[in-house]
Design a protein around this motif. Sequence first.
Motif, PDB file in Angstrom:
ATOM      1  N   LEU A  62       1.295   6.550  -6.875  1.00 42.82           N
ATOM      2  CA  LEU A  62       0.211   7.474  -7.237  1.00 42.82           C
ATOM      3  C   LEU A  62       0.664   8.931  -7.060  1.00 42.82           C
ATOM      4  O   LEU A  62       0.464   9.761  -7.948  1.00 42.82           O
ATOM      5  CB  LEU A  62      -1.042   7.177  -6.387  1.00 42.82           C
ATOM      6  N   ASN A  63       1.301   9.223  -5.923  1.00 34.12           N
ATOM      7  CA  ASN A  63       1.778  10.603  -5.689  1.00 34.12           C
ATOM      8  C   ASN A  63       2.756  11.023  -6.786  1.00 34.12           C
ATOM      9  O   ASN A  63       2.738  12.160  -7.246  1.00 34.12           O
ATOM     10  CB  ASN A  63       2.489  10.719  -4.335  1.00 34.12           C
ATOM     11  N   THR A 106       0.848  -1.206   0.000  1.00 34.31           N
ATOM     12  CA  THR A 106       0.000   0.000   0.000  1.00 34.31           C
ATOM     13  C   THR A 106       0.878   1.248   0.000  1.00 34.31           C
ATOM     14  O   THR A 106       0.637   2.202  -0.738  1.00 34.31           O
ATOM     15  CB  THR A 106      -0.922  -0.007   1.243  1.00 34.31           C
ATOM     16  N   ASN A 107       1.902   1.222   0.826  1.00 34.82           N
ATOM     17  CA  ASN A 107       2.839   2.350   0.885  1.00 34.82           C
ATOM     18  C   ASN A 107       3.508   2.556  -0.480  1.00 34.82           C
ATOM     19  O   ASN A 107       3.658   3.686  -0.960  1.00 34.82           O
ATOM     20  CB  ASN A 107       3.857   2.051   2.005  1.00 34.82           C
ATOM     21  N   SER A 139      -6.963  -0.729  -0.373  1.00 31.28           N
ATOM     22  CA  SER A 139      -7.561  -0.307   0.890  1.00 31.28           C
ATOM     23  C   SER A 139      -8.741  -1.202   1.246  1.00 31.28           C
ATOM     24  O   SER A 139      -9.045  -1.405   2.427  1.00 31.28           O
ATOM     25  CB  SER A 139      -7.901   1.188   0.922  1.00 31.28           C
ATOM     26  N   GLN A 187       0.914   3.965  -2.955  1.00 32.25           N
ATOM     27  CA  GLN A 187       0.583   5.361  -2.643  1.00 32.25           C
ATOM     28  C   GLN A 187       1.711   6.270  -3.154  1.00 32.25           C
ATOM     29  O   GLN A 187       1.458   7.343  -3.712  1.00 32.25           O
ATOM     30  CB  GLN A 187       0.392   5.536  -1.121  1.00 32.25           C
ATOM     31  N   THR A 188       2.949   5.809  -2.986  1.00 27.56           N
ATOM     32  CA  THR A 188       4.099   6.576  -3.486  1.00 27.56           C
ATOM     33  C   THR A 188       4.017   6.695  -5.007  1.00 27.56           C
ATOM     34  O   THR A 188       4.277   7.758  -5.581  1.00 27.56           O
ATOM     35  CB  THR A 188       5.423   5.869  -3.087  1.00 27.56           C
ATOM     36  N   ARG A 239      -5.082   4.903  -8.964  1.00 24.50           N
ATOM     37  CA  ARG A 239      -6.184   5.098  -8.004  1.00 24.50           C
ATOM     38  C   ARG A 239      -6.996   3.820  -7.848  1.00 24.50           C
ATOM     39  O   ARG A 239      -7.380   3.455  -6.731  1.00 24.50           O
ATOM     40  CB  ARG A 239      -7.103   6.234  -8.452  1.00 24.50           C
ATOM     41  N   MET A 246      -5.072   1.537  -5.629  1.00 25.22           N
ATOM     42  CA  MET A 246      -5.144   1.971  -4.225  1.00 25.22           C
ATOM     43  C   MET A 246      -6.505   1.626  -3.619  1.00 25.22           C
ATOM     44  O   MET A 246      -6.581   1.233  -2.455  1.00 25.22           O
ATOM     45  CB  MET A 246      -4.885   3.485  -4.117  1.00 25.22           C
TER      46      MET A 246
END
Length: 170
Positions: free
Chosen positions: A91-92, A84-85, A142, A88-89, A135, A138
């Motif tokens: 996606l950012n 997940t981390n 989640s 998320q990285t 997205r 992610m």
Amino acid sequence: MLKGKIQDALNEQIKIEAESSQIYLAMASWAETEGLGGAAQFLYKHSDEERMHMLKLVQYVNERGGKALIPQLSQPNESYKSLTNLFQTLLNHEVMVSGEINNLVDICLSEKDYTTHNFLQWYVAEQIEEEALARTIMDKLSMIGEDKGGLYLFDRDIESISITVNSEKQ
Ligand code: OFO
């Protein structure tokens, strides 16, 4: 002939695409060593695509009479707390890249370089797809949370997800 300002901005983008490729390569390698083979394959593929994005820019700059710069790259992050981390990285990072592409488009308009503006539309479309995919991933992660069975299935299925439909076509 490319204007100096456009050439500089495109060379900046070459660096961003090259760094994206390195970052995703390091992510792939981390996932592989964590036993996440599906995620690793997905990320290796993503890394290759970013290299192709870089290459398209290199060739465009040179074809337009400019000089592409092959940049020195910084060391990418080599480990992540979790999948997940990691995503998320990713996606950012893609959101950041979309912002950079938009800036490039702005520069082309203000410099009245409509040829480069046209060339960049492929990147604009690509970023929409990449952000949407990141997205979706992610959202899935989640939903799965800490569930090991869910993660197992996620890792098995992600390998077959393709990042873009149009990147191979050009
Ligand atoms: Fe180059 O498309 Fe992602 O960053």
